[in-house]
Motif scaffolding. Structure first.
Motif, PDB file in Angstrom:
ATOM      1  N   SER A 169      28.494  28.033  51.409  1.00 18.83           N
ATOM      2  CA  SER A 169      29.129  29.286  51.037  1.00 18.83           C
ATOM      3  C   SER A 169      29.434  30.105  52.277  1.00 18.83           C
ATOM      4  O   SER A 169      28.703  30.054  53.261  1.00 18.83           O
ATOM      5  N   SER A 198      36.536  33.687  55.376  1.00 21.27           N
ATOM      6  CA  SER A 198      36.393  33.013  54.083  1.00 21.27           C
ATOM      7  C   SER A 198      37.597  32.118  53.822  1.00 21.27           C
ATOM      8  O   SER A 198      37.458  30.943  53.444  1.00 21.27           O
ATOM      9  N   ALA A 219      30.433  33.955  48.756  1.00 14.98           N
ATOM     10  CA  ALA A 219      29.115  34.418  48.300  1.00 14.98           C
ATOM     11  C   ALA A 219      28.603  35.642  49.059  1.00 14.98           C
ATOM     12  O   ALA A 219      27.652  35.546  49.842  1.00 14.98           O
ATOM     13  N   SER A 234      36.410  39.770  47.297  1.00 15.70           N
ATOM     14  CA  SER A 234      35.958  38.370  47.348  1.00 15.70           C
ATOM     15  C   SER A 234      36.301  37.648  46.049  1.00 15.70           C
ATOM     16  O   SER A 234      36.710  36.481  46.057  1.00 15.70           O
ATOM     17  N   ALA A 235      36.130  38.330  44.920  1.00 14.74           N
ATOM     18  CA  ALA A 235      36.460  37.724  43.635  1.00 14.74           C
ATOM     19  C   ALA A 235      37.957  37.435  43.534  1.00 14.74           C
ATOM     20  O   ALA A 235      38.375  36.357  43.070  1.00 14.74           O
ATOM     21  N   ALA A 238      38.680  34.455  45.919  1.00  7.45           N
ATOM     22  CA  ALA A 238      38.144  33.187  45.409  1.00  7.45           C
ATOM     23  C   ALA A 238      39.054  32.610  44.329  1.00  7.45           C
ATOM     24  O   ALA A 238      39.333  31.398  44.308  1.00  7.45           O
ATOM     25  N   ARG A 244      34.612  28.867  43.822  1.00  8.63           N
ATOM     26  CA  ARG A 244      33.642  29.527  42.969  1.00  8.63           C
ATOM     27  C   ARG A 244      32.992  30.712  43.679  1.00  8.63           C
ATOM     28  O   ARG A 244      33.122  30.874  44.907  1.00  8.63           O
ATOM     29  N   LEU A 245      32.270  31.530  42.882  1.00  5.41           N
ATOM     30  CA  LEU A 245      31.612  32.740  43.379  1.00  5.41           C
ATOM     31  C   LEU A 245      30.116  32.678  43.122  1.00  5.41           C
ATOM     32  O   LEU A 245      29.675  32.215  42.064  1.00  5.41           O
ATOM     33  N   THR A 247      26.201  34.913  44.100  1.00  4.81           N
ATOM     34  CA  THR A 247      25.419  35.957  44.767  1.00  4.81           C
ATOM     35  C   THR A 247      24.042  36.024  44.126  1.00  4.81           C
ATOM     36  O   THR A 247      23.775  35.373  43.112  1.00  4.81           O
ATOM     37  N   TRP A 276      33.034  39.967  38.538  1.00  8.22           N
ATOM     38  CA  TRP A 276      32.086  38.892  38.786  1.00  8.22           C
ATOM     39  C   TRP A 276      31.435  38.409  37.488  1.00  8.22           C
ATOM     40  O   TRP A 276      30.236  38.570  37.271  1.00  8.22           O
ATOM     41  N   VAL A 281      31.421  31.679  38.148  1.00  4.81           N
ATOM     42  CA  VAL A 281      30.404  32.529  38.775  1.00  4.81           C
ATOM     43  C   VAL A 281      29.016  32.026  38.398  1.00  4.81           C
ATOM     44  O   VAL A 281      28.764  31.707  37.236  1.00  4.81           O
TER      45      VAL A 281
END
Length: 468
Positions: A169, A198, A219, A234-235, A238, A244-245, A247, A276, A281
């Protein structure tokens, strides 16, 4: 020593054109849709894929005699922090809970450099391989300002040398102490830099083809170490890039109090407000979800990586795994960071998870076999993969084998599906095979010089600790 599996000109790792025949296997626990257990059969593997499981004989480049062996699908680790293998067993943090533990260790982790990342990756992933894990997801989020930006690149290189399937990640932290977060200023980054790197990593390494050896996940670290803007952007990125996400979420009551105070929302509500939630996720830990939140996870197929040993060591709590399984929430098993676990052994996680939930939930607890399926098919589901997690024709040839002719296995022959939870495995597995390539034989890594790595890694540990 086996030749390097790495080809730097492609995103993935080329499977060497070879065949492997494993004959006379005592028992195969397939973890397939029928929960089949096969006795006295052979597996034929070609180009990293299982081509046949039967009593039929095949010629092959390499042959293993599986007499007295139980074969299982390779385990899938769904949450780790490989760099933390270098800060295990430190006396000053043994009795701390998460927030104090993090604040203390950040003072060491801000000294991370490429050598620490390389050797800690060898140690953590090597330990995983020796204990039957064939796919590692790592959540790296510490990027000190005075070191290389290519720490994830270094992890992929180490994974390739070891021969393990890796999902790395691009983690991040953007909310430092001065802004109300936990990490020191020296390990947080600006939004634009995080998003740029990223995208670079996804374009360079992410391979979403069947049987891929490398994938990338976005992540950001946690609600208390990143901004809402970073989470939201980030979402968006992605989903634009098709990755994929991941955290940390609902790990501690402290985190819950943080989001309630800062945003007037519970952690899951806060994350959903930023995009998210959904099948792409999964969260690490998920201990403190309430009934309504569990139903929301089930509705949206948002997943959870269960980290029982870490949760026990940091006194974080017990995730509601029996209910999650009943609700068909995607759940995988994970070792979490070695500094909150002090090991990278997913087999140990299976047994501890089984015992923890027996203690906490009695007859409602998952069986040893249920936990094995979390560590195999469950992990594959979290990572969005259908080509790993079970032993059947057409799936990746990822498996491990244990010789049952050991003193510690006497009397255990009645339930091979559950034995990893009920009895457990003491010591390394006998074979680990990834993509049809033998990477552990007789309990030893064969793709790297294990003795040399131990010596060099211990020297790097000393340097890191002295730097702090």
């Amino acid at each position: 020593m086996r030749s390097s599996l790495l080809d730097d000109n492609i995103k993935g790792v080329k499977i060497m054109t070879k065949s492997l025949f494993i004959k006379n296997i005592k028992t195969i626990v397939t973890c397939d849709e029928n929960d089949a257990v096969l006795e006295n059969v052979n597996i034929y593997i070609e180009d990293g894929i299982i081509k046949n499981i039967s009593k039929e004989e095949f010629d092959a480049d390499e042959v293993i005699d599986g007499k007295s062996m139980i074969a299982y699908p390779g385990l899938v680790n769904t949450h780790h922090h490989l760099y933390q293998t270098f800060t295990r067993n430190l006396p000053q943090v043994q009795n701390m809970e998460l927030f104090d533990w993090l604040v203390t260790l950040y003072e060491i982790w801000k000294g991370l450099d490429p050598d620490v990342i390389r050797y800690s990756s060898f140690v953590g992933m090597g330990d995983l391989l020796k204990n039957g894990c064939t796919t590692c997801f790592d959540h790296h989020y510490v990027f000190p300002q005075n070191t290389s930006d290519e720490l994830i690149d270094t992890q992929f290189q180490a994974a390739s040398e070891l021969g393990i399937r890796m999902h790395a990640s691009r983690g991040s932290m953007s909310l430092s102490k001065k802004d109300g977060g936990l990490p020191p200023d020296s390990v947080v980054q600006e939004l634009d830099k995080i998003l740029y790197d990223s995208e670079r990593l996804v374009k360079k390494y992410h391979d979403n083809s069947e049987f891929s050896m490398r994938q990338v996940v976005l992540a950001p670290c946690s609600p208390f170490s990143v901004t809402g803007e970073l989470l939201k952007e980030s979402a968006i990125l992605a989903r634009k890039l098709g990755v994929r996400l991941h955290t940390h979420l609902a790990e501690t009551i402290d985190e819950e109090e943080f989001t309630l105070e800062k945003f007037n929302m519970r952690p899951l509500e806060y994350m959903e407000s930023l995009g998210w939630i959904g099948e792409d996720v999964w969260y690490a830990h998920g201990i403190h979800f309430n009934d309504k939140e569990l139903r929301r996870l089930a509705e949206t197929k948002t997943g959870v990586a269960h980290c029982p040993i870490s949760n026990m060591k940091l006194s974080s709590g017990i995730a509601r795994i029996p209910e999650m399984i009943d609700l068909d929430i995607p759940v995988g098993l994970a070792v979490d960071g070695s500094a909150s676990n002090d090991g990278s052994n997913l087999l140990e996680e299976i047994r501890v998870s089984y015992l923890l939930h027996r203690l906490n939930s009695s007859r409602q607890a998952p069986t040893g076999y249920d936990i094995l399926k979390l560590a195999t098919k469950g992990g594959a589901r979290l990572l969005g993969r259908k080509d790993i997690g079970e032993l059947s024709v057409g799936k990746a040839a990822d498996l491990f084998m244990i010789d049952t002719n050991r003193l510690e296995f006497v009397g255990t022959q009645y339930d091979p599906k559950s034995v990893l939870g009920t009895v457990g495995v003491k010591g390394s597995v006998d074979y680990t095979i990834v993509g049809g390539n033998i990477v552990v034989k007789d309990g030893k890594l064969i793709t790297i010089d294990e003795e040399k790595i131990v010596h060099e890694a211990n020297a790097k540990v000393e340097e890191l600790i002295k730097k702090a």
